[in-house]
Write an enzyme that holds these catalytic residues in place. Structure first.
Site, mmCIF file in Angstrom:
data_model
loop_
_atom_site.group_PDB
_atom_site.id
_atom_site.type_symbol
_atom_site.label_atom_id
_atom_site.label_comp_id
_atom_site.label_asym_id
_atom_site.label_seq_id
_atom_site.Cartn_x
_atom_site.Cartn_y
_atom_site.Cartn_z
ATOM 1 N N ARG A 142 0.839 -1.197 0.000
ATOM 2 C CA ARG A 142 0.000 0.000 0.000
ATOM 3 C C ARG A 142 0.879 1.254 0.000
ATOM 4 N NH1 ARG A 142 -2.035 -3.553 3.913
ATOM 5 N NH2 ARG A 142 -4.119 -4.403 3.462
ATOM 6 N N LYS B 90 -2.080 -0.824 7.991
ATOM 7 C CA LYS B 90 -3.525 -0.600 8.045
ATOM 8 C C LYS B 90 -4.235 -1.610 8.934
ATOM 9 C CE LYS B 90 -7.542 -0.294 4.987
ATOM 10 N NZ LYS B 90 -8.006 -0.353 3.584
ATOM 11 N N HIS C 19 -3.234 2.745 -5.884
ATOM 12 C CA HIS C 19 -3.897 1.491 -5.524
ATOM 13 C C HIS C 19 -4.136 0.616 -6.752
ATOM 14 C CE1 HIS C 19 -5.331 -0.380 -1.890
ATOM 15 N NE2 HIS C 19 -6.375 -0.856 -2.527
ATOM 16 N N ARG D 110 -1.446 -1.794 -7.169
ATOM 17 C CA ARG D 110 -1.623 -2.959 -6.291
ATOM 18 C C ARG D 110 -2.553 -3.985 -6.943
ATOM 19 N NH1 ARG D 110 -1.317 -4.422 -0.724
ATOM 20 N NH2 ARG D 110 -3.318 -4.962 0.235
ATOM 21 N N HIS E 153 -3.728 -9.168 3.595
ATOM 22 C CA HIS E 153 -5.146 -9.238 3.918
ATOM 23 C C HIS E 153 -5.400 -10.271 5.008
ATOM 24 C CE1 HIS E 153 -6.197 -7.611 -0.345
ATOM 25 N NE2 HIS E 153 -6.036 -6.645 0.519
ATOM 26 N N TYR F 180 -9.171 -7.844 -5.821
ATOM 27 C CA TYR F 180 -8.015 -7.286 -6.501
ATOM 28 C C TYR F 180 -7.683 -8.022 -7.789
ATOM 29 C CZ TYR F 180 -6.852 -4.419 -2.438
ATOM 30 O OH TYR F 180 -6.872 -3.488 -1.433
#
Length: 387
Positions: free
Chosen positions: A154, A182, A255, A258, A281, A290
């Site tokens: 990120r 995060k 993003h 990513r 994740h 994604y």
């Protein structure tokens, strides 16, 4: 004297201060924002309401839900979900603390539908053109964007990378250490030769940057001036200009790099559990957002699976003993074990349950025969020893 009764704001603030002991400052600020908007709505629409015990689902909570979606700039569904989750948490905690709060003020049906996010990777052509443009630019920010694309981390994680982010984890094995981010987790992302080259280039460019001498830049891979958000804006702007020079037809954000990283890895054969770990994740459903699976991907995977299907149920050939001369009990017992094995492999391929049960009963008979042969063999050996 009548004791002073705390206001709604004071009651909520006391509960938020308890949550602040374990939550991040940004999360605590969100709780305060939710309470401020909720209490402001109550003051404007129901000025007579002074106590938590007076709160009712209808009209107080339902009216606030409607106001969130009917205001001049309606909140998006994710923001409304976030507001309802925070307020429900506070009301439940207050109820558990002994306040007279009615239960079930906020129910599951009050939450708007979750938006279905589609994967947003760059097309292979635009991805290649953007990479070429960033390598041509070759400044500090261009190499930082290349690092984002090569590792899938990120933007916020990249900004907080330490100077010693490259770690050797084995013989000729390196990894990029991503600190707590995060989801309150840290991880090691495998680093190939390309990633190591990019980090080395950033370190070289960093030494010539004036910002690197700033006290706020000490210990970080990327030099900074002011708050982290200033560096985020610079990187976003650098990416937008590079994408424009590369001829990208769509808006490119960090993003999306990513998303491109995740989609490329799945096409190269990386499993979803491994991808989840690489992206940091906690839920594999998030990783699925994604990955873009195209019709070409489906065709390739389908035909490959059909080719492999023909090799899944090969029945092994019967391996008769070759090292024992003559027809002795050891040869018979070994052949019997091979027969039982082949019979079981065949039984597992059948769909007819009645036939499967018959074969299972036959296997039990063969097992009885094998046991009797073992007893005979044991008895013969004992007699030979006695004589």
């Amino acid at each position: 004297m009548t004791p002073h009764r705390p206001s709604l704001e004071q009651i909520f603030e006391t509960q938020i201060q308890k949550l602040a002991l374990t939550l991040r400052p940004d999360t605590v600020d969100l709780y305060r924002t939710v309470v401020r908007r909720f209490v402001a709505y109550l003051r404007a629409s129901f000025p007579e309401l002074r106590r938590l015990s007076q709160l009712r689902r209808d009209p107080h909570l339902l009216g606030w839900f409607r106001s969130l979606s009917e205001q001049q700039q309606p909140l998006s569904n994710p923001s409304r979900i976030d507001y309802l989750v925070r307020l429900r948490r506070l009301l439940d905690d207050l109820n558990a603390s002994g306040h007279a709060v009615r239960p079930d003020l906020i129910r599951g049906e009050d939450f708007p539908p979750q938006p279905r996010y589609l994967p947003r990777p760059l097309s292979p052509q635009e991805d290649q053109l953007l990479g070429q443009e960033l390598r041509r630019t070759d400044d500090l920010y261009a190499n930082t964007l290349l690092l984002l694309r090569a590792t899938g981390i990120r933007l916020g994680e990249c900004i907080h990378l330490p100077l010693d982010c490259l770690r050797q984890v084995g013989t000729e094995q390196w990894a990029l250490h991503v600190p707590l981010g995060k989801l309150h987790t840290e991880r090691l992302v495998p680093a190939d030769i390309e990633v190591r080259r990019i980090v080395e280039r950033i370190l070289t460019l960093r030494t010539s940057a004036r910002l690197a001498r700033s006290a706020k830049s000490q210990g970080f891979l990327l030099p900074r001036r002011g708050a982290r958000y200033a560096l985020e804006r610079i990187l976003r702007s650098a990416l937008a200009h590079a994408a424009k020079r590369a001829g990208c037809s769509t808006h490119v954000t960090p993003h999306r790099l990513r998303h491109s990283f995740a989609t490329e890895l799945v096409r190269l054969g990386v499993s979803l559990p491994a991808l989840m770990k690489l992206l940091g994740h906690k839920d594999i459903r998030m990783s699925l957002r994604y990955v873009l699976v195209t019709q070409q991907d489906l065709q390739r995977e389908f035909h490959q699976a059909r080719q492999n299907a023909a090799h899944l149920h090969r029945v092994p050939t019967l391996a008769l003993p070759n090292d024992i001369s003559g027809a002795g009990l050891p040869s018979v017992r070994q052949a019997l074990e091979a027969t039982r094995h082949l019979l079981e492999m065949y039984r597992r391929q059948l769909g007819d349950q009645r036939t499967r049960r018959k074969l299972q009963r036959l296997d039990k008979r063969l097992l009885t025969v094998a046991s009797e042969l073992q007893r005979i063999d044991t008895k013969e050996n004992e007699e030979k020893l006695a004589s």
